[in-house]
Design an enzyme around this catalytic site. Structure first.
Site, PDB file in Angstrom:
ATOM      1  N   ASN A   9       1.025  -0.987   0.202  1.00  0.00           N
ATOM      2  CA  ASN A   9       0.139   0.016  -0.114  1.00  0.00           C
ATOM      3  C   ASN A   9       0.944   1.279  -0.178  1.00  0.00           C
ATOM      4  OD1 ASN A   9      -1.873   1.857   0.489  1.00  0.00           O
ATOM      5  ND2 ASN A   9      -2.311   1.357   2.586  1.00  0.00           N
ATOM      6  N   LYS A  11      -0.038   4.258  -0.576  1.00  0.00           N
ATOM      7  CA  LYS A  11      -0.408   5.551  -0.033  1.00  0.00           C
ATOM      8  C   LYS A  11      -0.478   6.478  -0.972  1.00  0.00           C
ATOM      9  CE  LYS A  11      -0.240   3.535   4.611  1.00  0.00           C
ATOM     10  NZ  LYS A  11      -0.182   3.619   5.886  1.00  0.00           N
ATOM     11  N   HIS A  96      -9.608   0.820   4.680  1.00  0.00           N
ATOM     12  CA  HIS A  96      -8.229   1.373   5.526  1.00  0.00           C
ATOM     13  C   HIS A  96      -8.526   2.468   6.410  1.00  0.00           C
ATOM     14  CE1 HIS A  96      -4.355   2.741   6.045  1.00  0.00           C
ATOM     15  NE2 HIS A  96      -3.931   1.613   5.571  1.00  0.00           N
ATOM     16  N   GLU A  98      -7.180   4.792   7.669  1.00  0.00           N
ATOM     17  CA  GLU A  98      -7.117   6.306   7.157  1.00  0.00           C
ATOM     18  C   GLU A  98      -8.142   6.609   6.421  1.00  0.00           C
ATOM     19  OE1 GLU A  98      -2.955   5.636   5.286  1.00  0.00           O
ATOM     20  OE2 GLU A  98      -2.388   5.390   7.150  1.00  0.00           O
ATOM     21  N   GLU A 167      -5.592  -4.844  10.501  1.00  0.00           N
ATOM     22  CA  GLU A 167      -4.742  -3.604  10.886  1.00  0.00           C
ATOM     23  C   GLU A 167      -5.218  -2.911  12.184  1.00  0.00           C
ATOM     24  OE1 GLU A 167      -2.568  -2.732   7.123  1.00  0.00           O
ATOM     25  OE2 GLU A 167      -4.289  -1.313   6.992  1.00  0.00           O
ATOM     26  N   GLY A 173       1.948   2.731  10.623  1.00  0.00           N
ATOM     27  CA  GLY A 173       2.593   3.918  10.345  1.00  0.00           C
ATOM     28  C   GLY A 173       3.430   4.490  11.624  1.00  0.00           C
ATOM     29  N   SER A 213       3.102  -1.654  10.512  1.00  0.00           N
ATOM     30  CA  SER A 213       4.617  -1.698  10.902  1.00  0.00           C
ATOM     31  C   SER A 213       5.213  -2.910  10.405  1.00  0.00           C
ATOM     32  CB  SER A 213       4.641  -1.206  12.139  1.00  0.00           C
ATOM     33  OG  SER A 213       4.209   0.220  12.501  1.00  0.00           O
TER      34      SER A 213
HETATM   35  P1  PGA Z   1       2.513   0.671   7.879  1.00  0.00           P
HETATM   36  O1  PGA Z   1       0.991   0.721   6.898  1.00  0.00           O
HETATM   37  O2  PGA Z   1       3.027  -0.786   7.078  1.00  0.00           O
HETATM   38  O3  PGA Z   1       3.264   1.644   7.328  1.00  0.00           O
HETATM   39  O4  PGA Z   1       2.177   0.627   9.219  1.00  0.00           O
HETATM   40  C1  PGA Z   1       0.207  -0.316   6.880  1.00  0.00           C
HETATM   41  C2  PGA Z   1      -1.153   0.120   6.167  1.00  0.00           C
HETATM   42  O5  PGA Z   1      -1.326   0.999   6.414  1.00  0.00           O
HETATM   43  O6  PGA Z   1      -1.574  -0.728   5.386  1.00  0.00           O
END
Ligand code: PGA
Length: 254
Positions: A9, A11, A96, A98, A167, A173, A213
């Site tokens: 992903n 982003k 997601h 976000e 998640e 993140g 992460s």
């Molecule tokens: P990250 O994001 O690996 O940067 O924690 C995972 C995601 O948002 O799918």
């Protein structure tokens, strides 16, 4: 046996030239990988160019990070499932955290998106996960169950026609990943939930991923767990070397 799946992903990252450079660096690093499904989800603006760059590499699939559920019409700024199919996507991330937390998407929007994605022949990567507050209050399992329930109610999907990604919001993140054993506990719970609602075949074929992460240093611990079929990777998927290392960790199916 369930094939492993590693989904990147990206982003809101990368320009066209950066994406092409990434693919050119990645391809030789993936030589010999055949038992892991790979999906890259770049921003919309890169999808066409990525499709061109990946020509002849059907083992790497393309996904989008979002779309709008209506078929077409006066929805300025939005993109439909048919448009994603048209540009060569097989997958799309839905729900997601976000999208939920920054852009205010509700379970009802997510349900409509899953419905529209399935109808268009896209494989939704449905994300679910609790906040830190919810985990500390002992509500993680209830929250995830409710998110899945609301997203999928009344819908049917084919084997491998759906991917679920657990998640935890506090792990995305932040550099603070869930413990592999805690992720396994949640994924086992999700698989049992699927078994109860949709039967053995669905439970045994739907890939369930962990995200939050994930990096080269922790992926092996996750992949050693029985119910973890792969990962949804944000930050570490932006670097070809790190992503290739993560993909290789999953290269032996379960
Ligand atoms: P990250 O994001 O690996 O940067 O924690 C995972 C995601 O948002 O799918």
């Amino acid at each position: 046996m369930r094939k492993h799946l590693m989904a990147a992903n990206w982003k809101m990252n990368k320009t066209t030239s950066e994406a092409v450079a990434f693919i050119n660096e990645l391809l030789p690093l993936l030589e010999g990988v055949k038992d892991t499904e790979i999906v890259i989800c770049p921003p919309f603006t890169l999808l066409s160019e990525m499709k061109r760059t990946l020509k002849g590499h059907d083992d790497i699939e393309l996904g989008a990070q979002n779309f709008f559920w209506a078929e077409k019409g006066a929805y300025t700024g939005e993109i439909s499932a048919a448009m994603l199919k048209d540009v060569g996507c097989s997958h799309v991330i839905v729900g997601h955290s976000e999208r939920r937390h920054i852009f205010g998407e509700k379970d009802d929007d997510i349900h409509k998106k899953i419905d529209a994605a399935l109808a268009a022949g896209l494989i939704p990567i449905l994300c679910a996960g609790e906040t830190l507050e919810e985990r500390e209050a002992g509500k993680a399992f209830n929250v995830v169950e409710k998110q899945l329930e609301n997203a999928l109610q009344g819908l049917t999907f084919k084997n491998r026609g759906l991917v679920i990604a657990y998640e935890p919001v506090w792990a995305i993140g932040t550099g603070i990943n869930a413990k592999a054993a805690d992720a396994q506990e949640m994924l086992s719970f999700i698989r049992q939930w699927i078994r109860k609602k949709y039967g053995d075949q669905s439970a045994d074929t739907i890939p369930i991923l962990y995200g939050g992460s994930v990096k080269p240093a922790n992926i092996d611990e996750f992949m050693a767990e029985e119910d973890i079929d792969g990962a949804l990777i944000g930050g570490a998927s932006l670097h070809a070397g790190d992503f290739a290392r993560i993909v290789r960790s999953g290269n032996d199916g379960k």
